[in-house]
Structures are given as C-alpha cells and as structure tokens.
Design an enzyme around this catalytic site. Structure first.
Site, PDB file in Angstrom:
ATOM      1  N   GLY A  11       0.828  -1.215   0.000  1.00  0.00           N
ATOM      2  CA  GLY A  11       0.000   0.000   0.000  1.00  0.00           C
ATOM      3  C   GLY A  11       0.859   1.260   0.000  1.00  0.00           C
ATOM      4  O   GLY A  11       2.095   1.190  -0.008  1.00  0.00           O
ATOM      5  N   ASP A  31       0.857 -12.961   0.801  1.00  0.00           N
ATOM      6  CA  ASP A  31       1.606 -13.745   1.807  1.00  0.00           C
ATOM      7  C   ASP A  31       0.692 -14.162   2.948  1.00  0.00           C
ATOM      8  O   ASP A  31       0.812 -15.252   3.493  1.00  0.00           O
ATOM      9  CB  ASP A  31       2.730 -12.904   2.455  1.00  0.00           C
ATOM     10  CG  ASP A  31       3.744 -12.384   1.454  1.00  0.00           C
ATOM     11  OD1 ASP A  31       4.006 -13.092   0.481  1.00  0.00           O
ATOM     12  OD2 ASP A  31       4.250 -11.252   1.661  1.00  0.00           O
ATOM     13  N   ASP A  33      -3.416 -13.201   4.420  1.00  0.00           N
ATOM     14  CA  ASP A  33      -4.670 -12.439   4.466  1.00  0.00           C
ATOM     15  C   ASP A  33      -4.984 -12.212   5.944  1.00  0.00           C
ATOM     16  O   ASP A  33      -5.153 -13.176   6.704  1.00  0.00           O
ATOM     17  CB  ASP A  33      -5.776 -13.256   3.775  1.00  0.00           C
ATOM     18  CG  ASP A  33      -7.074 -12.484   3.677  1.00  0.00           C
ATOM     19  OD1 ASP A  33      -7.372 -11.676   4.588  1.00  0.00           O
ATOM     20  OD2 ASP A  33      -7.798 -12.696   2.703  1.00  0.00           O
ATOM     21  N   ASP A  99      -8.083  10.148  10.354  1.00  0.00           N
ATOM     22  CA  ASP A  99      -8.798  11.295  10.914  1.00  0.00           C
ATOM     23  C   ASP A  99     -10.317  11.092  10.791  1.00  0.00           C
ATOM     24  O   ASP A  99     -11.077  11.700  11.533  1.00  0.00           O
ATOM     25  CB  ASP A  99      -8.360  12.603  10.230  1.00  0.00           C
ATOM     26  CG  ASP A  99      -8.655  12.630   8.751  1.00  0.00           C
ATOM     27  OD1 ASP A  99      -8.695  11.555   8.118  1.00  0.00           O
ATOM     28  OD2 ASP A  99      -8.865  13.737   8.207  1.00  0.00           O
ATOM     29  N   TYR A 108     -16.290   3.462   6.343  1.00  0.00           N
ATOM     30  CA  TYR A 108     -14.836   3.502   6.542  1.00  0.00           C
ATOM     31  C   TYR A 108     -14.509   4.096   7.916  1.00  0.00           C
ATOM     32  O   TYR A 108     -13.751   3.519   8.690  1.00  0.00           O
ATOM     33  CB  TYR A 108     -14.178   4.316   5.418  1.00  0.00           C
ATOM     34  CG  TYR A 108     -12.691   4.488   5.597  1.00  0.00           C
ATOM     35  CD1 TYR A 108     -11.819   3.414   5.442  1.00  0.00           C
ATOM     36  CD2 TYR A 108     -12.139   5.738   5.918  1.00  0.00           C
ATOM     37  CE1 TYR A 108     -10.442   3.572   5.609  1.00  0.00           C
ATOM     38  CE2 TYR A 108     -10.772   5.896   6.081  1.00  0.00           C
ATOM     39  CZ  TYR A 108      -9.929   4.815   5.934  1.00  0.00           C
ATOM     40  OH  TYR A 108      -8.571   4.972   6.098  1.00  0.00           O
ATOM     41  N   LYS A 112     -12.717   2.260  11.138  1.00  0.00           N
ATOM     42  CA  LYS A 112     -11.451   2.746  11.696  1.00  0.00           C
ATOM     43  C   LYS A 112     -11.608   3.022  13.197  1.00  0.00           C
ATOM     44  O   LYS A 112     -10.720   2.704  13.989  1.00  0.00           O
ATOM     45  CB  LYS A 112     -10.951   3.979  10.957  1.00  0.00           C
ATOM     46  CG  LYS A 112     -10.595   3.755   9.492  1.00  0.00           C
ATOM     47  CD  LYS A 112      -9.659   2.590   9.228  1.00  0.00           C
ATOM     48  CE  LYS A 112      -8.245   2.808   9.681  1.00  0.00           C
ATOM     49  NZ  LYS A 112      -7.371   1.652   9.321  1.00  0.00           N
TER      50      LYS A 112
HETATM   51  N1  LIG Z   1      -4.274   7.107   2.431  1.00  0.00           N
HETATM   52  C1  LIG Z   1      -4.611   8.023   3.340  1.00  0.00           C
HETATM   53  O1  LIG Z   1      -4.790   9.192   3.029  1.00  0.00           O
HETATM   54  C2  LIG Z   1      -4.759   7.657   4.760  1.00  0.00           C
HETATM   55  C3  LIG Z   1      -5.067   8.670   5.609  1.00  0.00           C
HETATM   56  C4  LIG Z   1      -5.166   8.410   6.954  1.00  0.00           C
HETATM   57  C5  LIG Z   1      -4.941   7.136   7.423  1.00  0.00           C
HETATM   58  N2  LIG Z   1      -4.658   6.127   6.569  1.00  0.00           N
HETATM   59  C6  LIG Z   1      -4.442   4.812   7.147  1.00  0.00           C
HETATM   60  O2  LIG Z   1      -3.110   4.409   6.873  1.00  0.00           O
HETATM   61  C7  LIG Z   1      -3.072   2.981   6.693  1.00  0.00           C
HETATM   62  C8  LIG Z   1      -2.443   2.652   5.346  1.00  0.00           C
HETATM   63  O3  LIG Z   1      -3.242   3.248   4.309  1.00  0.00           O
HETATM   64  P1  LIG Z   1      -2.798   3.231   2.786  1.00  0.00           P
HETATM   65  O4  LIG Z   1      -3.405   4.424   2.143  1.00  0.00           O
HETATM   66  O5  LIG Z   1      -1.338   2.996   2.691  1.00  0.00           O
HETATM   67  O6  LIG Z   1      -3.589   1.946   2.284  1.00  0.00           O
HETATM   68  P2  LIG Z   1      -3.622   1.319   0.814  1.00  0.00           P
HETATM   69  O7  LIG Z   1      -2.701   2.056  -0.095  1.00  0.00           O
HETATM   70  O8  LIG Z   1      -5.061   1.194   0.445  1.00  0.00           O
HETATM   71  O9  LIG Z   1      -2.995  -0.121   1.045  1.00  0.00           O
HETATM   72  C9  LIG Z   1      -3.635  -1.076   1.828  1.00  0.00           C
HETATM   73  C10 LIG Z   1      -2.849  -2.370   1.810  1.00  0.00           C
HETATM   74  O10 LIG Z   1      -3.592  -3.330   2.577  1.00  0.00           O
HETATM   75  C11 LIG Z   1      -3.516  -4.572   1.918  1.00  0.00           C
HETATM   76  N3  LIG Z   1      -4.683  -5.400   2.251  1.00  0.00           N
HETATM   77  C12 LIG Z   1      -5.968  -5.188   1.931  1.00  0.00           C
HETATM   78  N4  LIG Z   1      -6.731  -6.191   2.393  1.00  0.00           N
HETATM   79  C13 LIG Z   1      -5.887  -7.064   3.015  1.00  0.00           C
HETATM   80  C14 LIG Z   1      -6.070  -8.300   3.666  1.00  0.00           C
HETATM   81  N5  LIG Z   1      -7.280  -8.878   3.775  1.00  0.00           N
HETATM   82  N6  LIG Z   1      -4.986  -8.922   4.187  1.00  0.00           N
HETATM   83  C15 LIG Z   1      -3.744  -8.384   4.069  1.00  0.00           C
HETATM   84  N7  LIG Z   1      -3.504  -7.203   3.449  1.00  0.00           N
HETATM   85  C16 LIG Z   1      -4.578  -6.560   2.927  1.00  0.00           C
HETATM   86  C17 LIG Z   1      -3.515  -4.217   0.443  1.00  0.00           C
HETATM   87  O11 LIG Z   1      -2.973  -5.285  -0.290  1.00  0.00           O
HETATM   88  P3  LIG Z   1      -3.381  -5.495  -1.847  1.00  0.00           P
HETATM   89  O12 LIG Z   1      -2.778  -4.314  -2.558  1.00  0.00           O
HETATM   90  O13 LIG Z   1      -2.755  -6.803  -2.171  1.00  0.00           O
HETATM   91  O14 LIG Z   1      -4.887  -5.502  -1.877  1.00  0.00           O
HETATM   92  C18 LIG Z   1      -2.652  -2.967   0.409  1.00  0.00           C
HETATM   93  O15 LIG Z   1      -1.298  -3.300   0.221  1.00  0.00           O
HETATM   94  C19 LIG Z   1      -4.518   2.522   6.839  1.00  0.00           C
HETATM   95  O16 LIG Z   1      -4.743   2.071   8.141  1.00  0.00           O
HETATM   96  C20 LIG Z   1      -5.339   3.746   6.557  1.00  0.00           C
HETATM   97  O17 LIG Z   1      -6.591   3.697   7.199  1.00  0.00           O
HETATM   98  C21 LIG Z   1      -4.562   6.364   5.249  1.00  0.00           C
END
Ligand SMILES: NC(=O)c1ccc[n+]([C@@H]2O[C@H](COP(=O)([O-])OP(=O)(O)OC[C@H]3O[C@@H](n4cnc5c(N)ncnc54)[C@H](OP(=O)(O)O)[C@@H]3O)[C@@H](O)[C@H]2O)c1
Length: 258
Positions: A11, A31, A33, A99, A108, A112
């Site tokens: 991600g 690897d 789930d 946030d 969502y 969270k």
């Molecule tokens: N993006 C933002 O702006 C933002 C803001 C605030 C907080 N956050 C938090 O920061 C964290 C990371 O966010 P991100 O934006 O980096 O997320 P992301 O880009 O959507 O990546 C999520 C990752 O989770 C993996 N995943 C999904 N379902 C899974 C499962 N069942 N088992 C194992 N892995 C799984 C995905 O793998 P696949 O690619 O193989 O599906 C992907 O690599 C999250 O907790 C999110 O809530 C994000």
C-alpha cells in the site's frame, strides 16, 4: 534489537515505510490475508517481531459504503487478529487509523474507530497523509481539473514528514491513540491551492466543491489535536514547511526513478 514486521507492504504507507527502512519485514495480502487468524498467527510466530506495524486496510471510502462486510472483515476483524497474535508473542503494535475516526459518519470511519479499541499493547496513529500517488497531486501535475471541498477542516501531513514520527514512536513505545498531522487548519481546497503554489501549477485547475454534494456522508471537521505529540517531546511542522519537504522528496524520487 527492534525487529519490525509490517502488514500491508504494497500500500501507499506500507511501501513508503519499506523504502525508508528496508530492514522491515513486509507482508503482502498474497503472503497473509489478515482476516485469517491462523495465517496471521503463523507469520507472527515465524518472524518473531518486537514491533508489528499494521498498514493493511480497505481504504476506498466509496467502496466501503458499497461493501461494508468486506470493510469490517479487513479493517476490524483483521486488526483484531493481528492484535491477538501480537499479544500472544509480546510484540508492540503500531496500528494506523484515520482522521475519519474523529468524526465517523460512514462505513470507513466506523471501521477505523472500531479498530482503535482493539489495540492494547501498542499505539494507534490517527492521521491524514498525502504522497506522490495522492489523486489530487497526480491530477494537478497532469493538468486535470479537480473539485475540492471548501467546507472541510483538516490538518494533513505528507507521508515524508509522517514516517520520521512513526519511527520515533516505535522507539518511545507509548500506548493509546496519537494524532499526527501538521500545524494547519485548512480545507481540501486550501491544500490544493498550496500544492499549486509550491509546484507552480495553474490554480484555475481547482474548482471549489461543497462536501454535502457527495453521495455518501463526508466528515466535515476532522482537525486533529496534536498536543500528545508535543507532550512526547516531538516538534510540530507547519503545512508550508511540510509541502516543501513533500516537493523535495517527490522531485528526488522522480530523478532517481527516471
Ligand atoms: N491514504 C490516506 O490518506 C490515509 C489517511 C489516513 C490514514 N490512513 C491509514 O493508513 C493505513 C495505510 O493506508 P494506505 O493508504 O497505505 O492503504 P492502501 O494504499 O489502500 O494499502 C492497503 C494495503 O492493505 C492490503 N490489504 C488489503 N486487504 C488485506 C487483507 N485482507 N490482508 C492483508 N492485506 C490486505 C492491500 O494489499 P493489496 O494491494 O494486495 O490488496 C494494500 O497493500 C490505513 O490504516 C489507513 O486507514 C490512510
């Protein structure tokens, strides 16, 4: 020595953490789930980490509205599985929330918020980050118009300023919930304007939008209080400085990957 295991390595945040700290053992969905407790227990036992970072999530807000069961399975049950296996192995946990959990008004946000209660020995980091893959930055850089909310209140932080905080927290090992953002009080529209100014992009590409026009509930005020960060002795960054850090990192990354 700190041995770090990371779920969600593919991600946005997971891949950035791995880029900065290649010693982290990254785990993809292929690897393991995280909705499968036995698989999570197996990986954690095998790696035997001192710290577990969870970046695995179903993060697409519109998708979560349409697929709430999947969102709850991964964002809550998956987190419970990791927290349970972390407890069994005495590992400190760093879980990322959002946030959106401050003012949860959609699936969502609810998932969270629910996930936060599951972390015992560890920390939940609430944040709102942006990086080079952020749709807003990508659209502006390619000359597309973007509609941005004017009636939201946020204090976002670039992934490049966020990551050093994460590593400091892993060293300090506080427990509870901590907010990480910049010293800002801006709307999505303001953020877009600041990115335009820093990268010299035409500001007319930004069209003001009202968050009420979304077809799902959108949280309006998710400004995060940063007092816990300062109490831990960590200094805060202004959004203007942060956007310069973002710019420097993005341009360096682009040069290195041409
Ligand atoms: N993006 C933002 O702006 C933002 C803001 C605030 C907080 N956050 C938090 O920061 C964290 C990371 O966010 P991100 O934006 O980096 O997320 P992301 O880009 O959507 O990546 C999520 C990752 O989770 C993996 N995943 C999904 N379902 C899974 C499962 N069942 N088992 C194992 N892995 C799984 C995905 O793998 P696949 O690619 O193989 O599906 C992907 O690599 C999250 O907790 C999110 O809530 C994000």
């Amino acid at each position: 020595m700190n041995k770090i295991l990371l779920f969600g390595k593919g991600g946005r945040l997971g891949s950035a953490l791995q880029r900065y700290y290649p010693d982290i053992v990254g785990i993809s969905k292929a690897d393991c789930d995280i909705t499968n407790l036995a698989a999570v227990q197996r990986v954690i036992k095998q790696v035997s980490p001192t710290t577990i970072i969870n970046c695995a999530v179903v993060s697409d807000v519109a998708y979560c509205e349409q697929h709430p069961q999947h969102a709850w399975d991964v964002n809550v049950r998956g987190v419970r599985n990791i927290a349970e296996a972390a407890r069994e192995n005495g590992a400190y946990m760093v879980h990322f929330s959002s946030d959106y959990a401050l003012y949860p008004v959609n699936e969502y946000g609810w998932t969270k918020l629910a996930s936060e209660a599951l972390i015992r020995y560890g920390i939940t980091i609430r944040t709102k980050f942006f990086d080079a893959s952020y749709w807003l930055y990508q659209a502006l850089m390619t000359g597309q118009t973007v509609e941005l909310f004017t009636n939201t209140v946020i204090n976002p932080i670039s992934i490049y300023s966020l990551i050093p905080y994460v590593l400091l927290l892993i060293e300090k090992k506080p427990v509870g919930i901590i907010n990480i953002g910049t010293r800002a009080r801006i709307s999505h529209y303001d953020l877009g304007m600041q990115i335009c100014a820093a990268f010299k992009i035409n500001k007319e590409l930004i069209i003001p939008k009202n968050a009420f026009t979304m077809n799902y509930n959108y949280p309006l005020d998710t400004f995060m209080d940063l007092r816990d960060l300062t109490q831990l002795g960590l200094s805060l960054v202004n959004i203007e400085e942060d956007i310069q850090i973002f710019k420097k990192q993005v341009l360096t990354w682009k040069d290195e990957n041409l």
